[in-house]
Design a protein around this motif. Structure first.
Motif, PDB file in Angstrom:
ATOM      1  N   GLU A 145       0.854  -1.194   0.000  1.00  0.00           N
ATOM      2  CA  GLU A 145       0.000   0.000   0.000  1.00  0.00           C
ATOM      3  C   GLU A 145       0.884   1.237   0.000  1.00  0.00           C
ATOM      4  N   TRP A 146       0.642   2.137  -0.943  1.00  0.00           N
ATOM      5  CA  TRP A 146       1.287   3.448  -0.944  1.00  0.00           C
ATOM      6  C   TRP A 146       0.324   4.424  -0.274  1.00  0.00           C
ATOM      7  N   LEU A 147       0.779   5.045   0.789  1.00  0.00           N
ATOM      8  CA  LEU A 147      -0.054   5.997   1.528  1.00  0.00           C
ATOM      9  C   LEU A 147       0.604   7.368   1.423  1.00  0.00           C
ATOM     10  N   TYR A 148      -0.040   8.258   0.706  1.00  0.00           N
ATOM     11  CA  TYR A 148       0.572   9.549   0.402  1.00  0.00           C
ATOM     12  C   TYR A 148       0.328  10.558   1.520  1.00  0.00           C
ATOM     13  N   PHE A 149       1.417  11.152   2.037  1.00  0.00           N
ATOM     14  CA  PHE A 149       1.345  12.199   3.060  1.00  0.00           C
ATOM     15  C   PHE A 149       1.991  13.454   2.482  1.00  0.00           C
ATOM     16  N   PRO A 150       1.228  14.468   2.125  1.00  0.00           N
ATOM     17  CA  PRO A 150       1.845  15.674   1.570  1.00  0.00           C
ATOM     18  C   PRO A 150       2.697  16.433   2.575  1.00  0.00           C
ATOM     19  N   ASP A 151       2.468  16.198   3.873  1.00  0.00           N
ATOM     20  CA  ASP A 151       3.239  16.895   4.896  1.00  0.00           C
ATOM     21  C   ASP A 151       4.313  15.967   5.451  1.00  0.00           C
ATOM     22  N   GLN A 152       5.560  16.412   5.412  1.00  0.00           N
ATOM     23  CA  GLN A 152       6.682  15.573   5.813  1.00  0.00           C
ATOM     24  C   GLN A 152       6.659  15.220   7.304  1.00  0.00           C
ATOM     25  N   THR A 153       6.291  16.157   8.147  1.00  0.00           N
ATOM     26  CA  THR A 153       6.294  15.880   9.586  1.00  0.00           C
ATOM     27  C   THR A 153       5.230  14.840   9.931  1.00  0.00           C
ATOM     28  N   THR A 154       4.070  14.953   9.300  1.00  0.00           N
ATOM     29  CA  THR A 154       3.025  13.949   9.521  1.00  0.00           C
ATOM     30  C   THR A 154       3.497  12.582   9.052  1.00  0.00           C
ATOM     31  N   ALA A 155       4.170  12.577   7.912  1.00  0.00           N
ATOM     32  CA  ALA A 155       4.686  11.314   7.384  1.00  0.00           C
ATOM     33  C   ALA A 155       5.706  10.703   8.347  1.00  0.00           C
ATOM     34  N   MET A 156       6.602  11.541   8.845  1.00  0.00           N
ATOM     35  CA  MET A 156       7.619  11.046   9.780  1.00  0.00           C
ATOM     36  C   MET A 156       6.967  10.440  11.021  1.00  0.00           C
ATOM     37  N   ASN A 157       5.966  11.118  11.549  1.00  0.00           N
ATOM     38  CA  ASN A 157       5.321  10.617  12.757  1.00  0.00           C
ATOM     39  C   ASN A 157       4.546   9.338  12.496  1.00  0.00           C
ATOM     40  N   ALA A 158       4.031   9.170  11.284  1.00  0.00           N
ATOM     41  CA  ALA A 158       3.361   7.914  10.945  1.00  0.00           C
ATOM     42  C   ALA A 158       4.354   6.756  10.986  1.00  0.00           C
ATOM     43  N   LEU A 159       5.577   7.009  10.520  1.00  0.00           N
ATOM     44  CA  LEU A 159       6.601   5.958  10.581  1.00  0.00           C
ATOM     45  C   LEU A 159       7.003   5.689  12.036  1.00  0.00           C
ATOM     46  N   LEU A 160       7.220   6.753  12.802  1.00  0.00           N
ATOM     47  CA  LEU A 160       7.606   6.573  14.211  1.00  0.00           C
ATOM     48  C   LEU A 160       6.523   5.859  15.007  1.00  0.00           C
ATOM     49  N   ALA A 161       5.278   6.066  14.625  1.00  0.00           N
ATOM     50  CA  ALA A 161       4.156   5.444  15.345  1.00  0.00           C
ATOM     51  C   ALA A 161       3.861   4.032  14.860  1.00  0.00           C
ATOM     52  N   GLY A 162       4.560   3.576  13.833  1.00  0.00           N
ATOM     53  CA  GLY A 162       4.312   2.235  13.314  1.00  0.00           C
ATOM     54  C   GLY A 162       3.119   2.153  12.391  1.00  0.00           C
ATOM     55  N   GLU A 163       2.593   3.301  11.972  1.00  0.00           N
ATOM     56  CA  GLU A 163       1.470   3.298  11.036  1.00  0.00           C
ATOM     57  C   GLU A 163       1.911   2.867   9.651  1.00  0.00           C
ATOM     58  N   VAL A 164       3.132   3.147   9.322  1.00  0.00           N
ATOM     59  CA  VAL A 164       3.695   2.747   8.036  1.00  0.00           C
ATOM     60  C   VAL A 164       5.042   2.063   8.308  1.00  0.00           C
TER      61      VAL A 164
END
Length: 532
Positions: free
Chosen positions: A240-259
């Motif tokens: 699944e490709w999950l597009y996050f236009p905002d870099q900080t939101t994307a980073m936090n998704a990785l840190l949270a284990g969402e991606v």
């Protein structure tokens, strides 16, 4: 009151939002029990789905998931057979015969036939720079039977396998004949491939999500993976490709284990990611990337090469790298059109790029035909690196005496609009910024270096001397002749001011330590990756 720096704000945000890996803050959608899913933050939104129509890397990566190739580059940049089982070449080096592997199937269950490959190569050869050069010396390309096709050349050509096995845009992906017969200057509408994953069109949400599922009938080669070559084993059931236009939101998704995987985090986020013991941050591309400022040579003011050269004189690579990349461990200046450190790299003719001084650019501009026509720069605000490049150019050009108009948009919109040859007031443009991976611009065959205004890359530079030098490169009989042709191409590119070259840089990837199997390559591949 404390004044926060950008870095402090990001650290604070990460500390607040980060959860242990495996915890969900956005709510993972349920997917079949026992099925494995690799969740990826791609570097851009996928909007255009035809990897022959566009050179956009997001579309190329999409292509690698769902299509297969006849040959593929290994980690030493040597072409290896992929869909091809065997091949022969005649003694005069002008007739090449290829036989496909048995058992190749498209996602609709139809067998892959030689006629599909012939049609796919012809369509690719109409758009890609390397393909165009190969087709220029191809007298015939025909299917012999269901698994065999033959290519007859007018002259011995030194880059046949390198061409049809090229690793990046435009990649010669194989499509069904009915699809490959689409006008190469129009986008396809049927996304049937034969690669290790299939595109799930009914779950595609532009601007948000792209889904691929494992193609159960795909038969990988037996060899271990090596860059684009070797066995393409799908080790997850779904990507699944999950597009996050905002870099900080994307980073936090990785840190949270969402991606699980963040393809291209901004360099100023990497210290935060590196500090997390559950995240791996590494540079995966040994050649790096080359920043480009591309002019539209069809429209004023950049239809005058001297105006282009004046603009280039205003561009200082250190400014672009500092603004767009940041930490100097990830970049270096490079005044060659080919990646520094590669065989064709040189500084022949590059004085114009070394100037880096708006004052001197202004003196040069005063001697040109420039009449104050505004320069419209398309600024992709969802790609931080390119947005920064755009801002640096705008400032430099204004100091040099240009009138500049910035137009903000997302990258997907830019990649569609850059195809327009219309005047600016009818949807056209004057400049955009991008980058090419080093492997794409390693020799004169790149479409980025075309001087053919009809078949060339967006911006459509025109120069017959340039085209003659590009044609000479694959026909060279010695390494010295080949190098001389490469240098001639560079001289002409600087002479006509084809593009500004903004420096060489390296972008790390970041991923959960639950992910394994990453293939080291200039291109992002998703086979061989597994999630524990």
């Amino acid at each position: 009151m404390k004044r926060w720096t950008k870095r402090e704000f990001l650290v604070a945000s990460a500390s607040t939002l980060a959860l242990p890996l495996g915890a969900s803050v956005l709510g993972k959608a349920a997917y079949g029990q026992g099925k494995s899913v690799l969740r990826v933050i791609p570097h851009a939104d996928l909007k255009n789905l035809d990897p022959i129509w566009t050179t956009a890397y997001i579309t190329r990566n999409h292509g690698y998931l769902i299509y297969d190739t006849l040959f593929a580059m290994d980690e030493d940049f040597k072409p290896q057979p992929q869909m091809v089982d065997s091949w022969t070449v005649s003694d005069d080096k002008k007739t090449w015969t290829f036989t496909l592997r048995e058992g190749l199937k498209f996602h609709d269950g139809a067998p892959v036939k030689a006629e599909d490959c012939v049609a796919s190569l012809k369509r690719w050869g109409a758009r890609d720079g390397m393909g165009q050069q190969l087709m220029n010396v191809t007298d015939s390309l025909e299917a012999v039977d269901d698994r065999t096709f033959e290519m007859k050349l007018s002259v011995p050509y030194g880059l046949v396998l390198e061409s049809i096995g090229k690793i990046s845009s435009n990649v010669p992906f194989m499509m069904p004949k009915r699809v490959a017969e689409t006008d190469p200057f129009e986008q396809i509408k049927d996304y049937t491939g034969s690669g290790p994953f299939r595109f799930v069109s009914e779950e595609w949400t532009p601007g948000s999500k792209v889904v691929y599922e494992k193609f159960e009938d795909y038969v990988p080669r037996d060899e271990p993976p090596s860059a684009a070559a070797g066995g393409k084993v799908a080790k997850v059931d779904r990507v699944e490709w999950l597009y996050f236009p905002d870099q900080t939101t994307a980073m936090n998704a990785l840190l949270a284990g969402e991606v699980d995987y963040f393809e291209q985090p901004a360099n100023d986020l990497t210290p935060i990611l590196e500090s997390n013991p559950d995240i791996t941050v590494e540079v995966n591309d040994p050649l790096g990337n080359i920043g480009f400022a591309r002019f539209n040579h069809l429209l004023p003011p950049f239809n005058d090469p001297e105006v282009c050269r004046a603009a280039i004189m205003a561009m200082k690579q250190e400014d672009y790298m500092a603004a767009g990349v940041g930490d100097q461990k990830y970049w270096n200046t490079c005044f060659s059109v080919y990646p520094c450190g590669t065989p064709n790299a040189s500084e022949v003719g590059s004085d114009v790029m070394k100037v880096g001084d708006p004052a001197k650019a202004k003196e040069a501009l005063a001697k040109t035909s420039y009449d104050g026509t505004p320069v419209v720069i398309m600024q992709p605000t969802d790609i931080p690196l390119l947005s920064a490049f755009s801002l640096v150019t705008a400032e430099a050009l204004r100091k040099a005496g240009f009138k500049v108009e910035m137009q903000a948009m997302d990258w997907s919109t830019l990649t569609s609009r850059r195809a327009s040859r219309e005047p600016v007031d009818k949807g056209g443009w004057n400049m955009f910024h991008t980058w090419w991976i080093g492997a794409d611009v390693i020799d004169p065959m790149s479409i980025a270096f075309s001087g053919d205004p009809e078949k060339g890359w967006f911006g459509w530079a025109s120069d017959e001397e340039l085209e003659e030098a590009r044609k000479a490169y694959p026909l060279a009989k010695t390494e010295e002749e080949k190098l001389a042709a490469a240098h001639k191409v560079q001289e002409r590119l600087w002479a006509i001011g084809a593009s500004g070259h903004l420096g060489q840089f390296f972008v790390p990837v970041a991923y959960s330590k639950k992910v394994s199997g990453l293939i080291r390559s200039p291109v992002q591949f998703f086979w061989n990756l597994s999630v524990s």
